[in-house]
Design an enzyme around this catalytic site. Structure first.
Site, PDB file in Angstrom:
ATOM      1  N   LYS A 177     -54.884 -32.128  52.358  1.00 15.03           N
ATOM      2  CA  LYS A 177     -53.959 -31.784  51.333  1.00 15.03           C
ATOM      3  C   LYS A 177     -53.910 -29.931  51.446  1.00 15.03           C
ATOM      4  CE  LYS A 177     -56.764 -31.476  47.692  1.00 15.03           C
ATOM      5  NZ  LYS A 177     -58.187 -32.626  48.593  1.00 15.03           N
ATOM      6  N   ARG A 191     -57.918 -32.731  38.671  1.00 12.48           N
ATOM      7  CA  ARG A 191     -58.996 -33.675  40.017  1.00 12.48           C
ATOM      8  C   ARG A 191     -58.953 -34.595  38.708  1.00 12.48           C
ATOM      9  NH1 ARG A 191     -60.209 -29.929  44.089  1.00 12.48           N
ATOM     10  NH2 ARG A 191     -61.150 -30.488  45.625  1.00 12.48           N
ATOM     11  N   ARG A 201     -65.350 -29.952  60.289  1.00 17.87           N
ATOM     12  CA  ARG A 201     -64.328 -29.339  59.410  1.00 17.87           C
ATOM     13  C   ARG A 201     -65.382 -27.540  59.305  1.00 17.87           C
ATOM     14  NH1 ARG A 201     -60.855 -30.137  54.205  1.00 17.87           N
ATOM     15  NH2 ARG A 201     -63.135 -30.107  52.559  1.00 17.87           N
ATOM     16  N   ARG A 234     -68.437 -24.714  55.035  1.00 18.66           N
ATOM     17  CA  ARG A 234     -68.619 -24.655  54.300  1.00 18.66           C
ATOM     18  C   ARG A 234     -69.856 -25.390  54.237  1.00 18.66           C
ATOM     19  NH1 ARG A 234     -62.790 -26.881  51.855  1.00 18.66           N
ATOM     20  NH2 ARG A 234     -64.838 -27.203  50.178  1.00 18.66           N
ATOM     21  N   ARG A 242     -69.058 -35.459  47.301  1.00 16.14           N
ATOM     22  CA  ARG A 242     -67.789 -35.221  46.709  1.00 16.14           C
ATOM     23  C   ARG A 242     -66.379 -35.800  46.381  1.00 16.14           C
ATOM     24  NH1 ARG A 242     -65.803 -30.801  51.313  1.00 16.14           N
ATOM     25  NH2 ARG A 242     -64.523 -30.639  49.452  1.00 16.14           N
TER      26      ARG A 242
HETATM   27  P1  AMP Z   1     -61.635 -27.661  47.283  1.00 14.93           P
HETATM   28  O1  AMP Z   1     -61.633 -26.773  48.134  1.00 14.93           O
HETATM   29  O2  AMP Z   1     -60.653 -27.971  46.811  1.00 14.93           O
HETATM   30  O3  AMP Z   1     -62.816 -28.929  48.224  1.00 14.93           O
HETATM   31  O4  AMP Z   1     -62.643 -27.901  45.966  1.00 14.93           O
HETATM   32  C1  AMP Z   1     -63.693 -27.034  46.241  1.00 14.93           C
HETATM   33  C2  AMP Z   1     -64.947 -27.482  45.034  1.00 14.93           C
HETATM   34  O5  AMP Z   1     -64.637 -26.647  44.457  1.00 14.93           O
HETATM   35  C3  AMP Z   1     -64.456 -28.596  44.700  1.00 14.93           C
HETATM   36  O6  AMP Z   1     -65.965 -29.690  44.596  1.00 14.93           O
HETATM   37  C4  AMP Z   1     -65.211 -28.879  43.412  1.00 14.93           C
HETATM   38  O7  AMP Z   1     -66.552 -28.432  42.888  1.00 14.93           O
HETATM   39  C5  AMP Z   1     -64.389 -26.886  42.860  1.00 14.93           C
HETATM   40  N1  AMP Z   1     -63.198 -27.563  42.378  1.00 14.93           N
HETATM   41  C6  AMP Z   1     -62.134 -26.824  42.813  1.00 14.93           C
HETATM   42  N2  AMP Z   1     -60.645 -27.728  42.126  1.00 14.93           N
HETATM   43  C7  AMP Z   1     -61.207 -28.304  41.230  1.00 14.93           C
HETATM   44  C8  AMP Z   1     -60.993 -28.632  40.228  1.00 14.93           C
HETATM   45  N3  AMP Z   1     -59.233 -28.542  39.864  1.00 14.93           N
HETATM   46  N4  AMP Z   1     -61.329 -29.297  39.090  1.00 14.93           N
HETATM   47  C9  AMP Z   1     -62.511 -28.862  39.299  1.00 14.93           C
HETATM   48  N5  AMP Z   1     -63.884 -28.667  40.182  1.00 14.93           N
HETATM   49  C10 AMP Z   1     -62.826 -28.424  41.457  1.00 14.93           C
END
Ligand code: AMP
Length: 229
Positions: free
Chosen positions: A28, A103, A142, A175, A186
């Protein structure tokens, strides 16, 4: 050249509002970033905003950290607040690409309400599909640059020099939430809370599905083609 013409028509649409939806590791962020540069509208990644709040130890970052570290979703009201604030910034007036938000169904409902209030709307939701084995392999390999955030993969897209960013020479790191156990959590959270959005947006006839397999360039072209339909 007809493909390019179709893309130009898409670009010409005023007030672009797009959502990128997909499991962790689907690509994404990579795809949203390329499309954002192409369309000249900002990419809004709630994950990036939260990580930067954690680094800067802001009150929001401190609150979000424990959820993120365990692979859980941050509470809806926190991310809805982030997005509402970000969308009201000037650079979002020609449009925006939301990456990693919404989400959950309540987040999607809050988004639709806030856009309604502003007289704006979502034009399309790009859902990137990738099977689970591939996701696990991708996330496990990653790595990201600590300075500029550029993302690599140790096998599929390695840096020229191991552990060092090609762009800024910054150190690469994994990460914490990309490590095996957190990554599984996740994916579980995605299945339970985010996957229902596929149905939600499909019922609103906004869903555009694109297979997230192949080269980055091919997937990008497929996204642009799908958006012109
Ligand atoms: P990402 O980089 O998009 O994979 O996000 C990393 C982490 O940030 C996720 O595993 C969640 O803990 C938090 N996070 C990011 N976007 C959201 C969202 N829209 N709702 C809830 N948690 C989020």
């Amino acid at each position: 050249m007809s493909g390019l013409r179709a893309e130009d028509e898409f670009m010409a649409e005023a007030d672009t509002g797009l959502i990128f939806l997909g499991p962790p590791g689907a690509g994404k962020g990579t795809q949203a970033k390329i499309l954002s540069a192409y369309l000249g509208v900002p990419q809004i990644s709630t994950g990036d905003i939260l990580r930067s709040a954690v680094r800067e130890q802001t009150p929001m970052g401190l609150r979000a950290k424990s959820y993120m570290d365990s692979g859980a979703l941050v509470p809806d009201e926190v991310v809805v607040g982030i997005v509402e604030e970000r969308l009201s910034e000037a650079d979002c007036s020609p449009g925006f690409i939301l990456d990693g938000f919404p989400r959950t169904v309540p987040q999607a409902e809050a988004l639709s309400e806030m856009l309604n209030r502003k007289g704006r709307a979502i034009q399309a939701v790009v859902s990137i599909t990738v099977n689970e084995d591939e996701l696990l392999a991708r996330i496990g390999g990653r790595r990201a640059c600590q300075n500029c955030g550029k993302v690599y993969h140790i096998q599929n897209e390695p840096p020229r020099k191991e552990g060092v960013c090609d762009l800024c020479n910054g150190p690469l790191y994994q990460r914490d939430d990309d490590k095996e156990e957190t990554m599984r959590r996740r994916l579980e959270e995605y299945g339970k809370k985010t996957a229902p959005l596929i149905d939600y947006y499909s019922r609103q006839r906004l869903l555009v599905e694109v297979a997230g397999i192949g080269s980055i360039e091919d997937i990008q072209q497929n996204i642009r083609k799908a958006l012109t339909r």
